[in-house]
Enzyme design. Structure first.
Site, PDB file in Angstrom:
ATOM      1  N   GLY A  96       1.010  -1.297  -0.066  1.00 12.75           N
ATOM      2  CA  GLY A  96      -0.083  -0.112  -0.049  1.00 12.75           C
ATOM      3  C   GLY A  96       1.029   1.306  -0.063  1.00 12.75           C
ATOM      4  O   GLY A  96       1.961   0.923  -0.580  1.00 12.75           O
ATOM      5  N   SER A 129       5.723  -5.556  -0.796  1.00 13.26           N
ATOM      6  CA  SER A 129       5.965  -4.008  -1.266  1.00 13.26           C
ATOM      7  C   SER A 129       6.102  -3.042   0.047  1.00 13.26           C
ATOM      8  O   SER A 129       7.300  -2.967   0.304  1.00 13.26           O
ATOM      9  CB  SER A 129       4.524  -3.903  -1.846  1.00 13.26           C
ATOM     10  OG  SER A 129       4.536  -2.546  -2.530  1.00 13.26           O
ATOM     11  N   ALA A 130       5.172  -2.363   0.317  1.00 14.21           N
ATOM     12  CA  ALA A 130       5.384  -1.241   1.501  1.00 14.21           C
ATOM     13  C   ALA A 130       5.830  -2.169   2.803  1.00 14.21           C
ATOM     14  O   ALA A 130       6.642  -1.598   3.481  1.00 14.21           O
ATOM     15  CB  ALA A 130       4.077  -0.623   1.888  1.00 14.21           C
ATOM     16  N   HIS A 166       9.104  -3.434  -6.730  1.00 12.92           N
ATOM     17  CA  HIS A 166       8.733  -3.182  -7.875  1.00 12.92           C
ATOM     18  C   HIS A 166       9.637  -2.901  -8.830  1.00 12.92           C
ATOM     19  O   HIS A 166       9.410  -2.109  -9.792  1.00 12.92           O
ATOM     20  CB  HIS A 166       7.532  -2.355  -7.779  1.00 12.92           C
ATOM     21  CG  HIS A 166       6.429  -2.903  -7.007  1.00 12.92           C
ATOM     22  ND1 HIS A 166       5.270  -3.532  -7.496  1.00 12.92           N
ATOM     23  CD2 HIS A 166       5.982  -2.340  -5.680  1.00 12.92           C
ATOM     24  CE1 HIS A 166       4.546  -3.812  -6.390  1.00 12.92           C
ATOM     25  NE2 HIS A 166       4.781  -2.979  -5.316  1.00 12.92           N
ATOM     26  N   GLU A 202       9.472  -7.499  -9.811  1.00 13.34           N
ATOM     27  CA  GLU A 202       8.334  -8.180  -9.270  1.00 13.34           C
ATOM     28  C   GLU A 202       8.397  -9.586  -9.513  1.00 13.34           C
ATOM     29  O   GLU A 202       8.934 -10.062 -10.620  1.00 13.34           O
ATOM     30  CB  GLU A 202       7.290  -7.702  -9.960  1.00 13.34           C
ATOM     31  CG  GLU A 202       6.920  -6.254  -9.648  1.00 13.34           C
ATOM     32  CD  GLU A 202       5.369  -5.717 -10.212  1.00 13.34           C
ATOM     33  OE1 GLU A 202       4.887  -6.186 -11.177  1.00 13.34           O
ATOM     34  OE2 GLU A 202       5.014  -4.620  -9.900  1.00 13.34           O
TER      35      GLU A 202
END
Length: 249
Positions: A96, A129-130, A166, A202
């Site tokens: 997020g 991710s985050a 990413h 990714e």
């Protein structure tokens, strides 16, 4: 605690999704192997998105859809987030907005409790991710916009370097005139020469066990060390040399 005694176990995913796969499907076997048979419940921290309940339900469904056999408990469901961390047998922080996520961790006084559980007590930590960004030294190399302002950009420092999730290589055929991801990361390492940046493509992840670190998954990554110093990191690469910083003191 000395580096040699560090008991951290980390699975840091670049992303939850890979094109052509259901969420987490591409890493299902490694996620199962990472948590092992002893973990039945995972404490999920959904603070990177605004709607915590919706994010929790989507994560539960995504795990169930691909057969990940864990009860997922949302930290926001607990009376005390700090106590939930203290009792957790495993932690997962999803993706997020990284600024929103880190601000919540600071606001709820969760930075040190999470560090203690991971670095001293050895419970497994998975980030995506985050959630991978905040496992590093700082969130300076996130791709996100600063929609809120945490009191510091310093993060959990579970590893002594930074990660760019990413990560995407420059396209030599593009007509886009903006900066490439490489150029933006070089801007950072040109100023902070003490913290290299691992760009994770990714579908790739970093597996950390103690002072050992391996880049896994189908796509590998790229390491940024200093001004115009870059090294391609194929999948399967041992990058334990990045773990030499002191993160377990």
């Amino acid at each position: 605690m000395s580096q040699e005694k560090c008991v951290r176990r980390l699975l840091l995913l670049s992303s939850s999704c890979l094109h052509g796969c259901a969420p987490f499907e591409y890493a299902k076997e490694d996620i199962t192997r990472f948590f092992g048979s002893g973990v039945k419940e995972i404490l999920f921290i959904p603070y990177a998105l605004k709607d915590h309940n919706d994010y929790l339900e989507k994560t539960r469904k995504r795990f169930a859809d691909i057969g990940l056999p864990y009860n997922v408990f949302g930290i926001h469901e607990a009376a005390s987030p700090v106590e939930a961390v203290k009792k957790a047998s495993a932690i997962f922080i999803g993706g997020g907005n990284t600024f929103r996520l880190l601000k919540s961790l600071y606001d709820l006084n969760l930075i040190q409790p999470i560090r203690k559980r991971i670095l001293e007590e050895g419970i497994p930590y998975m980030g995506s991710s985050a959630g991978t960004n905040v496992a590093t030294v700082s969130i300076n190399t996130t791709n996100d916009m600063p929609i809120v302002h945490p009191p510091s950009l310093e993060a959990l420092t579970l590893v002594p370097f930074n990660i760019n999730p990413h990560y995407i290589e420059p396209d030599p055929n593009t007509t886009h005139m903006g900066e490439t991801r490489d150029e933006r990361i070089f801007e950072y390492v040109d100023l902070d020469t003490s913290h290299p940046v691992l760009g994770l493509k990714e579908g790739s992840w970093l597996l950390v066990e103690g002072s050992k670190a391996l880049v896994q998954g189908p796509n590998g990554g790229r390491l940024f060390i200093g001004k115009d110093q870059v090294k391609d990191i194929p999948t399967g690469s041992d990058v334990s040399y990045l773990m030499e910083g002191k993160t377990c003191s």
